[in-house]
Design an enzyme around this catalytic site. Structure first.
Site, PDB file in Angstrom:
ATOM      1  N   VAL A  81       1.021  -1.205  -0.173  1.00  0.00           N
ATOM      2  CA  VAL A  81      -0.085   0.173   0.360  1.00  0.00           C
ATOM      3  C   VAL A  81       1.325   1.343  -0.449  1.00  0.00           C
ATOM      4  O   VAL A  81       0.458   1.655  -0.727  1.00  0.00           O
ATOM      5  CB  VAL A  81      -0.728  -0.502   1.121  1.00  0.00           C
ATOM      6  CG1 VAL A  81      -1.500   1.341   1.530  1.00  0.00           C
ATOM      7  CG2 VAL A  81      -1.919  -1.602   1.212  1.00  0.00           C
ATOM      8  N   CYS A  82       2.040   0.675   0.808  1.00  0.00           N
ATOM      9  CA  CYS A  82       2.411   2.633   0.607  1.00  0.00           C
ATOM     10  C   CYS A  82       3.515   2.829  -0.509  1.00  0.00           C
ATOM     11  O   CYS A  82       3.309   4.118  -0.763  1.00  0.00           O
ATOM     12  CB  CYS A  82       3.821   2.107   1.994  1.00  0.00           C
ATOM     13  SG  CYS A  82       3.199   2.198   3.985  1.00  0.00           S
ATOM     14  N   THR A  83       3.873   1.816  -1.698  1.00  0.00           N
ATOM     15  CA  THR A  83       4.618   2.140  -2.194  1.00  0.00           C
ATOM     16  C   THR A  83       3.427   2.480  -3.183  1.00  0.00           C
ATOM     17  O   THR A  83       3.555   3.376  -4.147  1.00  0.00           O
ATOM     18  CB  THR A  83       5.024   0.248  -3.031  1.00  0.00           C
ATOM     19  OG1 THR A  83       5.931   0.175  -2.368  1.00  0.00           O
ATOM     20  CG2 THR A  83       5.420   0.506  -3.878  1.00  0.00           C
ATOM     21  N   TYR A 101       2.737   6.334  -2.372  1.00  0.00           N
ATOM     22  CA  TYR A 101       3.333   7.199  -1.642  1.00  0.00           C
ATOM     23  C   TYR A 101       4.589   6.629  -2.795  1.00  0.00           C
ATOM     24  O   TYR A 101       5.324   7.922  -3.542  1.00  0.00           O
ATOM     25  CB  TYR A 101       3.924   7.446  -0.414  1.00  0.00           C
ATOM     26  CG  TYR A 101       2.036   7.726   0.269  1.00  0.00           C
ATOM     27  CD1 TYR A 101       1.566   8.699   0.172  1.00  0.00           C
ATOM     28  CD2 TYR A 101       2.191   6.432   1.176  1.00  0.00           C
ATOM     29  CE1 TYR A 101      -0.008   8.932   0.842  1.00  0.00           C
ATOM     30  CE2 TYR A 101       0.593   6.509   1.999  1.00  0.00           C
ATOM     31  CZ  TYR A 101       0.152   7.940   2.107  1.00  0.00           C
ATOM     32  OH  TYR A 101      -1.359   7.736   2.532  1.00  0.00           O
TER      33      TYR A 101
END
Length: 946
Positions: free
Chosen positions: A532-534, A537
């Site tokens: 999800v972070c990749t 953001y």
């Protein structure tokens, strides 16, 4: 008609999967092509069918010969009603029905020199050598691409002559290599550094490249192709950049494919100097012997006015003698090949040459049709120049089991062409089979054709069952579960798959070969999400941005509408709902407008605000938390490696991608609210000039609270909850919203437009090379590129393995796994691996084995079952039912063991699962594993008989 006009006529929905393989320019050339196919027996029909399905402009059929019984074994367009009727005329109408966009006509006269000038490609199938030489010479003279193809029983031959100066515009199937740029120096030469993680090893010295999206050194953007030199450290020398502007950031380097020139000899010359497609010198020798066998068969036909009789030893020896007396093949004009003739191979070919087989013509017809497309489209490298293919491994290895001339005699049956190879006894075996076909899509339909032609399950005691739960789509020219069931019930499995011009056909036989294992790429789900972070953001690839855009679509236009509708129906407040998830869904939708949209202008205002939120304010907010110069505790820059520092975009109505996002988002927002939309780009530009700019302060709490990475513990405050509840109340008044379900195949609904535009803008934020619309649609829609030729080829290869499965017990050496790549003329067939043997102490087993325990009278208790396993196999185990309910584990407490051990096995199963064995059920399948100090051991399944 120019290219633009032609593209308007291309049915992109019908050819969508093919377009991913060939591309629009090649498809346009195919649409305007004129092809002649002469010879409408099984092989010619297969070539014609593939060309019609793939949209060739016009197809002329030529075959004045009457239909006979032996044609029906492989010619799927003909039936008993067509006997004595011209094969071409009988085939024309059914071929035309396959694709009404293709003009299918019949030529009834001779093939003359003037006639050949009307075509770009001419294909002869099952023609006499004299006819091949006459037509081939004329085609070579006039620059008409020429193919000759033939099958004789279990061997096939294909020859291609595209002339002495044929240019291939796009030699490979792979997309041009694109990589993101890290830095470019000014100098002679200029040094280009690629971002970390880029596939630098794919670039080669001398590659031609071009550039795009560079800020600063703009002189490189869209420049003429430049040659590169790859340095030892992976950086690239790109020529003199001394006078160019200083490089600032971003950009991509893209490989430029180089055309290649092919020089083919005419058939009369190539007969004595055959260049063959083969993987080794042994295969080359094998192909040369097959070449001589075909020449001898032509000679026999010329001398006797007929082909050799089926399995006639006298005729076969005559063919061997003719092959022995042929002029030797040559490496050059003067140098002969010093290769001994494999007389046993020639003899086998002659004995089995009288028949025509559906799987063989399917395979060779697919390859031939692909070569026609190469000639038309100038895409992919053509053959150089001969291809020989044999499946003689379908014959019994034991010579005593080979058919007799009497068993192969003509019977006035539609299976005469197949009986001539395998005999009437084998035909009866085929008729008695019961088969299950899972999937009636692209490959499934081709297999159904093969099954029907070979007579699989056609007898009164036979049958064929088809299962397919998918819906039909226009693009569908085109489950581990089935493989597991085949292993469970000890059934053979024939499996095939394709992707573009890649294809595979594999066979798995109980106790003979290894069991089916999913490919490594398929072991993990293809739609497995990136972190999800990749995605949110730190994207570094176009795939990351596409997944983000796809999630945006779901959250904005489906999940948010479902949430609001649920609130409206249940009359719940925000506090009663799943707060974090609800806020995530509703903030973007409610935050920009705060009121329900009433018209198109409101929808555009929302779309513009969301553009600013995603691609400007949201990026600035991220950079406030992670500034460009931020460093980690070890001194490493935060923005390094795959983490690329983003830049906010400024909205510009002159940028088509900016405008497309607003147009698509506004239309989707309007659809969700039941409002009329618009497709007027000019009016949208004017409207955007009049709209007030969104207030950053109004949107601040909306996007700030979305930044979970920066403030994971931040909570939505009471005032914000109150404000959002108020907006929610306003939105809940009126008709329910319409949740939008993503649909990839409707190009007018703005679904794909939104995802493509959103992903492209995200790429601009992070300096990522974007992918085009077609590639984006394929990735997001998880569309597997498909082409009719590959599909037909793997079905034919699978049909050949079917012969072996039906014939009875065969050793592993008889079976073949096949892999092909039509774009690069690659075909490999190899023997499957043997089943892997697993051991535990004295116990040995493979994936095909199972432990069997009779229930006994009276039925066994759990305690007696455990004692049996200990006594017979030395196993102290835990037992599960189908991997779910745990029946026993050695670590259970004495109380629990005392409770379970006295129970009958079926009684215990019913107690734990709530279900009794069904009436008529014969076994319970139990799974065993051994609990020890080391890793658990998985044993064969336990079949507990009822």
């Amino acid at each position: 008609m120019d290219a633009l006009d032609a593209s308007k006529l291309l049915d992109e929905e019908l050819y969508s999967r093919q377009l991913y393989v060939l591309g629009s320019p090649a498809m346009q050339r195919i649409q305007g092509a004129r092809v002649l196919v002469s010879g409408l027996q099984g092989l010619g029909a297969e070539v014609a069918k593939n060309l019609v399905l793939m949209g060739v402009g016009s197809l002329t059929l030529h075959d004045p010969h009457p239909t006979c019984w032996s044609d029906l074994a492989a010619q799927f367009l003909l039936s008993e009603q067509d006997l004595e009727r011209s094969r071409a005329e009988a085939s024309q109408e059914l071929l035309a029905q396959l694709n009404r966009a293709v003009q299918v006509v019949v030529h009834t006269g001779d093939i003359t020199e003037d006639l050949l000038l009307d075509f770009q490609v001419v294909v002869l199938t099952a023609a006499k050598l004299e006819e091949q030489l006459k037509v081939g010479t004329l085609c070579h003279k006039h620059g008409v691409c020429f193919l000759a193809a033939d099958t004789r029983g279990l061997v096939g031959q294909l020859f291609c002559d595209f002339g002495e100066d044929f240019t291939v515009q796009d030699p490979t199937e792979a997309e041009p290599l694109t990589a993101a740029i890290q830095h470019i120096s000014q100098g002679s030469p200029g040094i280009l550094t690629l971002r970390k993680g880029a596939n630098t090893h794919y670039f080669r010295d001398g590659d031609l490249v071009t550039f795009s999206g560079i800020e600063g050194m703009v002189e490189l953007n869209d420049c003429d192709p430049r040659s590169i030199h790859v340095r030892e450290d992976g950086s690239l020398e790109i020529g003199d950049t001394t006078t160019f502007s200083r490089y600032l950031r971003g950009g991509a380097i893209t490989e430029v494919k180089r055309p290649k020139t092919v020089r083919h000899k005419s058939l009369d010359t190539a007969l004595l100097q055959p260049h063959v497609v083969a993987q080794s010198s042994q295969e080359v020798h094998h192909a040369h012997c097959l070449h001589q066998a075909f020449c001898a068969l032509h000679k026999f036909q010329h001398l006797h006015g007929r082909p050799p009789q089926p399995w006639d030893p006298v005729d076969a020896e005559t063919v061997v003698g003719l092959a022995r007396d042929l002029e030797p093949l040559k490496r050059t004009e003067e140098e002969p090949l010093e290769e001994p003739l494999d007389e046993a191979l020639v003899r086998t070919v002659a004995l089995s040459s009288a028949g025509v087989l559906s799987p063989m013509v399917a395979m060779l017809g697919a390859v031939a049709a692909q070569e026609v497309l190469k000639a038309i489209s100038r895409k992919f490298m053509p053959l150089d120049q001969w291809l020989y293919f044999d499946a003689l491994d379908c014959l019994p290895e034991d010579g005593e089991l080979l058919p007799s001339p009497e068993d192969c005699a003509l019977r006035g049956s539609r299976y005469d062409g197949q009986i001539a190879v395998f005999g009437a006894g084998f035909q009866e075996k085929l008729r008695r089979q019961h088969y299950l076909l899972v999937g009636a899509g692209a490959i499934g339909c081709e297999l159904l054709k093969v099954f029907a032609l070979v007579g699989l399950g056609a007898g009164n005691s036979g049958g064929l069952t088809v299962v397919d739960m998918d819906h039909i789509e226009r693009s569908n020219l085109s489950r581990r579960y089935v493989a597991a069931r085949c292993t469970h019930y000890l059934k053979p499995l024939l499996e095939a798959g394709t992707s573009g011009t890649w294809g595979s056909a594999t066979v798995f036989m109980p106790h003979v070969t290894e069991a089916y294992r999913a490919p490594a790429s398929a072991a993990a789900s293809e739609d497995a999400p990136y972190p999800v972070c990749t995605v949110r953001y730190f994207p570094s690839t176009a795939e990351h941005t596409l997944q983000w855009a796809r999630h945006e679509f779901e959250e904005l236009f489906r999940l948010s509408a479902e949430t609001i509708n649920h609130h409206q129906q249940a009359h719940t407040s925000l506090a009663d709902m799943d707060e974090p998830q609800t806020l995530t869904l509703l903030k973007p939708v409610l935050g920009v407008l705060r009121v329900r949209p009433q018209n198109w202008q409101d929808c555009v205002a929302w779309a513009l605000g969301h553009w600013k939120l995603c691609f400007h304010y949201g990026i600035k907010q991220l950079l406030r938390h992670f500034p460009p110069n931020k460093v980690l505790e070890d001194g490493t820059p935060f923005w390094s490696g795959p983490k690329q520092c983003p830049q906010p975009l400024e909205f510009d109505t002159n940028q088509d991608t900016h405008l497309l996002y607003v147009l698509a988002a506004a239309n989707l927002y309007a659809q969700m609210h039941g409002l009329p939309g618009s497709q007027d780009w000019t009016a949208l530009r004017e409207l955007l000039k009049l709209l007030p700019q969104p207030d950053p302060q109004q949107m601040a709490p909306i996007f700030a609270s979305n930044l979970e990475l920066a403030s994971a513990s931040a909570e939505f405050g009471p005032e914000q909850q109150k404000e959002l509840n108020k907006a929610l109340e306003v939105w809940s008044v009126g008709p329910p919203l319409k949740p939008l379900m993503f649909e990839k195949d409707d190009d007018s609904n703005f679904h794909v437009d939104f995802v493509v535009a959103a992903a492209s803008l995200r790429c601009q934020n992070y300096g990522i090379p974007p992918v085009n619309r077609a590639q984006s649609k394929r990735i997001v829609g998880q569309i597997i590129p498909a082409i009719a030729t590959t599909t037909a080829a793997v079905a034919g290869l699978l049909g050949l393995e079917l012969y072996k499965v039906v014939s009875g017990p065969r050793p592993r050496s008889a079976f073949r796994h096949s892999y092909l790549h039509l774009a690069e003329n690659y075909l490999i067939r190899y023997m499957p691996f043997a089943p892997a043997i697993q051991t535990f102490h004295h116990l040995k087993w493979t994936s095909w084995d199972r432990l069997k325990v009779p229930a006994g009278q009276p039925e066994r208790t759990l305690e007696s079952l455990l004692a049996h396993l200990q006594e017979q196999h030395g196993l102290r185990v835990r037992i599960l039912l189908h991997g779910s309910a745990l029946l026993y584990a050695a670590g259970w407490s004495p109380e629990k063991q005392a409770q379970h051990l006295p129970l009958r096995v079926t009684e215990l199963v019913q107690q734990l699962t709530g279900q009794a064995p069904a009436p008529g059920q014969r076994v319970l399948v139990l799974e065993l594993s051994c609990e020890g100090d080391d890793e658990d051991t998985a044993f064969p399944p336990l079949h507990y008989e009822l």
